[in-house]
Write a protein that holds these residues in place. Structure first.
Motif, short mmCIF file in Angstrom:
data_model
loop_
_atom_site.label_atom_id
_atom_site.label_comp_id
_atom_site.label_asym_id
_atom_site.label_seq_id
_atom_site.Cartn_x
_atom_site.Cartn_y
_atom_site.Cartn_z
N MET A 116 53.50 74.07 -14.78
CA MET A 116 53.59 74.16 -13.33
C MET A 116 54.87 73.51 -12.82
O MET A 116 55.49 73.99 -11.87
CB MET A 116 52.37 73.51 -12.67
N HIS A 117 55.31 72.43 -13.45
CA HIS A 117 56.58 71.81 -13.05
C HIS A 117 57.76 72.74 -13.34
O HIS A 117 58.68 72.85 -12.53
CB HIS A 117 56.76 70.46 -13.73
N ALA A 118 57.72 73.41 -14.47
CA ALA A 118 58.78 74.36 -14.79
C ALA A 118 58.79 75.53 -13.81
O ALA A 118 59.83 75.88 -13.25
CB ALA A 118 58.62 74.86 -16.23
N ASP A 119 57.61 76.12 -13.57
CA ASP A 119 57.53 77.30 -12.70
C ASP A 119 57.88 76.96 -11.25
O ASP A 119 58.57 77.73 -10.57
CB ASP A 119 56.12 77.89 -12.75
N ILE A 120 57.41 75.83 -10.76
CA ILE A 120 57.57 75.50 -9.34
C ILE A 120 58.97 74.99 -9.03
O ILE A 120 59.52 75.29 -7.97
CB ILE A 120 56.48 74.51 -8.91
N THR A 121 59.59 74.25 -9.95
CA THR A 121 60.97 73.80 -9.72
C THR A 121 61.99 74.83 -10.16
O THR A 121 63.15 74.77 -9.74
CB THR A 121 61.25 72.48 -10.48
N GLY A 122 61.58 75.77 -11.01
CA GLY A 122 62.51 76.76 -11.53
C GLY A 122 63.45 76.20 -12.58
O GLY A 122 64.47 76.82 -12.89
N GLU A 166 59.58 85.36 -13.15
CA GLU A 166 58.92 86.45 -12.44
C GLU A 166 57.87 85.93 -11.45
O GLU A 166 57.40 86.68 -10.59
CB GLU A 166 58.28 87.42 -13.43
N HIS A 167 57.53 84.65 -11.54
CA HIS A 167 56.57 84.05 -10.61
C HIS A 167 57.25 83.33 -9.45
O HIS A 167 56.58 82.71 -8.62
CB HIS A 167 55.67 83.05 -11.35
N LYS A 168 58.56 83.40 -9.39
CA LYS A 168 59.33 82.62 -8.42
C LYS A 168 58.90 82.89 -6.98
O LYS A 168 58.74 81.97 -6.18
CB LYS A 168 60.82 82.90 -8.58
N ARG A 169 58.71 84.15 -6.62
CA ARG A 169 58.37 84.49 -5.24
C ARG A 169 57.04 83.84 -4.82
O ARG A 169 56.93 83.33 -3.70
CB ARG A 169 58.29 86.01 -5.07
N TYR A 211 55.69 81.03 -5.96
CA TYR A 211 55.84 79.58 -5.78
C TYR A 211 56.78 79.23 -4.63
O TYR A 211 56.63 78.16 -4.02
CB TYR A 211 56.27 78.93 -7.09
N ASP A 212 57.69 80.12 -4.31
CA ASP A 212 58.50 79.92 -3.10
C ASP A 212 57.59 79.95 -1.87
O ASP A 212 57.76 79.15 -0.93
CB ASP A 212 59.58 80.98 -2.97
N LYS A 213 56.62 80.85 -1.87
CA LYS A 213 55.68 80.92 -0.74
C LYS A 213 54.75 79.70 -0.73
O LYS A 213 54.44 79.16 0.34
CB LYS A 213 54.89 82.23 -0.80
N LYS A 214 54.31 79.27 -1.91
CA LYS A 214 53.50 78.05 -1.98
C LYS A 214 54.28 76.86 -1.42
O LYS A 214 53.72 76.01 -0.72
CB LYS A 214 53.09 77.76 -3.43
N TYR A 215 55.56 76.79 -1.72
CA TYR A 215 56.38 75.68 -1.24
C TYR A 215 56.57 75.75 0.27
O TYR A 215 56.57 74.73 0.96
CB TYR A 215 57.74 75.71 -1.95
N GLU A 216 56.69 76.96 0.79
CA GLU A 216 56.79 77.14 2.24
C GLU A 216 55.53 76.61 2.93
O GLU A 216 55.60 75.91 3.95
CB GLU A 216 57.02 78.61 2.57
N VAL A 217 54.36 76.93 2.36
CA VAL A 217 53.09 76.42 2.90
C VAL A 217 53.04 74.90 2.75
O VAL A 217 52.60 74.19 3.67
CB VAL A 217 51.89 77.08 2.19
N PHE A 218 53.48 74.40 1.62
CA PHE A 218 53.50 72.96 1.35
C PHE A 218 54.24 72.20 2.45
O PHE A 218 53.75 71.20 2.98
CB PHE A 218 54.18 72.75 -0.01
#
Length: 252
Positions: A168-174, A223-226, A228-235
């Motif tokens: 999750m750290h890899a995917d969410i931070t990119g 490929e999951h970036k979009r 987690y970008d939306k999750k971060y926007e909600v965050f």
């Protein structure tokens, strides 16, 4: 913790401190007020925790290994992280240390239902891990905005043993996450200092190069970036809304 050749001042992040970690380099240090303790609090406080304990013991697994396996069972065709599309956590149950430095902030959970089973426990566990990773991204963005150039994360400690936490750290931070070959990294650090003190190496950097070994590199699923970008926007909206609520309640 991030190091740089020149001092960088980052709002909400401690430092810079010269030679505090690596001789000759400046250190900035940002952290969250609770991570492992937060995950433990959320998991153990759930009504389905006794069921989790019983099933994990019966399968001779830790509760977190069992939860990770359970998430794989319920995800079906989805990537496991996508299970929290409508479940979001703001992780400041013990205030915010970095980058907002606001000890009055509280934890938030959006998306709860009346369901009380093991599936729901696994989902809130996942959402909490994601919230910690989103908090890491928040700190990294503050450091990068101030002038740091960070392209890799090095992770050690107890939570680095949890593959879901690492991914999750890899995917969410990119960013790729590098894990130490030696699981007990603090012991390696102590050995490095001892080897330098005894004169076996001329510098800490030389000892680090010889004694510190990379074990595994966990790469982000781009490929999951979009998602987690939306999750971060909600965050970020969660803390914005919390401050709005506080303002409303304090108004005359």
């Amino acid at each position: 913790m991030g190091v740089s050749e020149t001092p960088i001042f980052v709002p909400g992040v401690w430092g810079p401190y010269f030679s505090a970690m690596v001789p000759g380099l400046w250190l900035n240090e940002g952290g969250q007020s609770a991570t492992g303790k937060l995950i433990e609090h959320v998991v153990q406080g759930h009504v389905a925790f006794p069921e989790l304990q019983s099933k994990a013991a019966a399968s001779a697994q830790s509760i977190y290994t069992y939860l990770n396996s359970h998430l794989d069972l319920i995800k079906k065709s989805l990537p496991v992280g996508f299970l929290t599309v409508d479940l979001h956590v703001w992780p400041d149950f013990h205030g915010n240390r970095s980058p907002l430095t606001d000890l009055t902030l509280k934890g938030m959970v959006v998306g709860l239902t009346l369901s009380r089973g093991l599936d729901e426990l696994a989902l809130i566990y996942l959402a909490t891990i994601q919230a910690v990773a989103l908090g890491t991204r928040h700190i990294l963005e503050a450091m990068e905005a101030a002038g740091h150039h960070i392209n890799t994360l090095f992770l050690c400690g107890g939570l680095s043993k949890n593959p879901l936490f690492v991914q999750m750290h890899a995917d969410i931070t990119g960013k790729p996450v590098v894990l130490s070959k030696e699981v007990e990294s603090v012991l390696v650090g102590a050995a490095i200092l001892g080897a330098c003190a005894s004169g076996d190496f001329a510098s800490i950097q030389e000892a680090m190069a010889k004694m510190g070994k990379i074990g595994r590199v966990v790469r982000p699923n781009h490929e999951h970036k979009r998602f987690y970008d939306k999750k971060y926007e909600v965050f970020l909206k969660l803390v914005e809304h919390q401050r709005e609520y506080r303002s409303i309640m304090k108004s005359s």
